[in-house]
Design a protein around this motif. Structure first.
Motif, PDB file in Angstrom:
ATOM      1  N   ARG A 204       0.839  -1.182   0.000  1.00  0.00           N
ATOM      2  CA  ARG A 204       0.000   0.000   0.000  1.00  0.00           C
ATOM      3  C   ARG A 204       0.886   1.248   0.000  1.00  0.00           C
ATOM      4  N   ARG A 205       0.357   2.321  -0.543  1.00  0.00           N
ATOM      5  CA  ARG A 205       1.135   3.557  -0.678  1.00  0.00           C
ATOM      6  C   ARG A 205       0.623   4.629   0.283  1.00  0.00           C
ATOM      7  N   TYR A 206       1.579   5.388   0.850  1.00  0.00           N
ATOM      8  CA  TYR A 206       1.233   6.473   1.774  1.00  0.00           C
ATOM      9  C   TYR A 206       1.997   7.728   1.373  1.00  0.00           C
ATOM     10  N   GLY A 207       1.378   8.858   1.621  1.00  0.00           N
ATOM     11  CA  GLY A 207       2.020  10.124   1.290  1.00  0.00           C
ATOM     12  C   GLY A 207       1.413  11.259   2.085  1.00  0.00           C
ATOM     13  N   SER A 208       1.833  12.464   1.772  1.00  0.00           N
ATOM     14  CA  SER A 208       1.378  13.644   2.499  1.00  0.00           C
ATOM     15  C   SER A 208      -0.001  14.087   2.039  1.00  0.00           C
ATOM     16  N   ALA A 209      -0.840  14.438   2.998  1.00  0.00           N
ATOM     17  CA  ALA A 209      -2.132  15.042   2.667  1.00  0.00           C
ATOM     18  C   ALA A 209      -1.987  16.524   2.343  1.00  0.00           C
TER      19      ALA A 209
END
Length: 221
Positions: A204-209
């Motif tokens: 899964r990918r995560y990043g800045s909101a």
């Protein structure tokens, strides 16, 4: 060139690695947890260390390929600029801290704050990472083939995070994002470079909101 740190001081080894025309291939024996081994290398040398190392091994690396056949202490590959650092065991806190480039591969687990303030480095971890990994990550990619601890990606900027296992919690302004085709391609390339046989589709990918990018008057009170 083989150097035995049971008989040779670390300072002498590092001076030899920084000689005007050093040998291209090095093997270091009996590190016994010594600190700051193979720091600040600026040439495409190959350095293989047989055993566990202490603080700041391979810090500020440029161009060299450093392999540790063991575990590494705090700050391995800190502020590295290029080249490759591979740890065949586990690492302590702040692995790859503030690193600008290159590839850091950790075949085991990484403790807290892995990739803190990363600025362009690629970090691939075969096991788990501890709490607050990628804290204030500005650029680069962090790949975790295991689980991630609390506050993953807290105060994240533009670093990209890929995690296969469970994430205990996300930090401030870090959110899960869709895995599009370009991300699967990017992740496949990172896993191949790290020599890990993993399926990109399992991550899964995560990043800045990007909510922290903008000043809000309510935050002033």
């Amino acid at each position: 060139m083989t150097v035995d740190l049971a008989a040779t001081p670390v300072r002498d080894l590092n001076q030899a690695l920084h000689a005007p025309e050093p040998e291209q291939r090095w093997r270091v024996r009996n590190p016994r947890g010594a600190h700051a081994i193979a720091c600040g290398l600026t040439r495409p040398l190959s350095v293989e260390i047989d055993g566990h190392v202490g603080y700041y091994c391979a810090g500020m690396n440029q161009h060299a390929a450093v392999t540790v056949n063991g575990n590494a202490g705090v700050g391995v590959a800190e502020n590295m600029m290029s080249g490759t650092v591979r740890i065949r065991g586990n690492t302590s806190q702040s692995a790859g801290a503030t690193a600008h480039g290159g590839l850091l591969v950790i075949e085991g687990d990484a403790a807290a704050r892995c990739g803190i303030s990363m600025k362009g480095v690629d970090i691939v971890v075969g096991g788990d990472v501890g709490h607050m990994s990628a804290f204030m990550g500005q650029a680069g990619r962090l790949v975790v083939c295991g689980d991630a601890g609390d506050a993953l990606g807290d105060s994240l900027y533009e670093a990209r995070l890929y995690v296969k296992g469970a994430v205990k919690s996300l930090g401030a302004d870090c959110v899960e994002k869709p895995m599009r085709d370009e991300h699967l391609t990017e992740l496949a390339g990172l896993l191949k470079a790290a020599e890990f046989d993993e399926d990109p589709a399992a991550f899964r990918r995560y990043g800045s909101a990007r909510r922290l990018y903008h000043f809000k008057i309510d935050n002033a009170y």
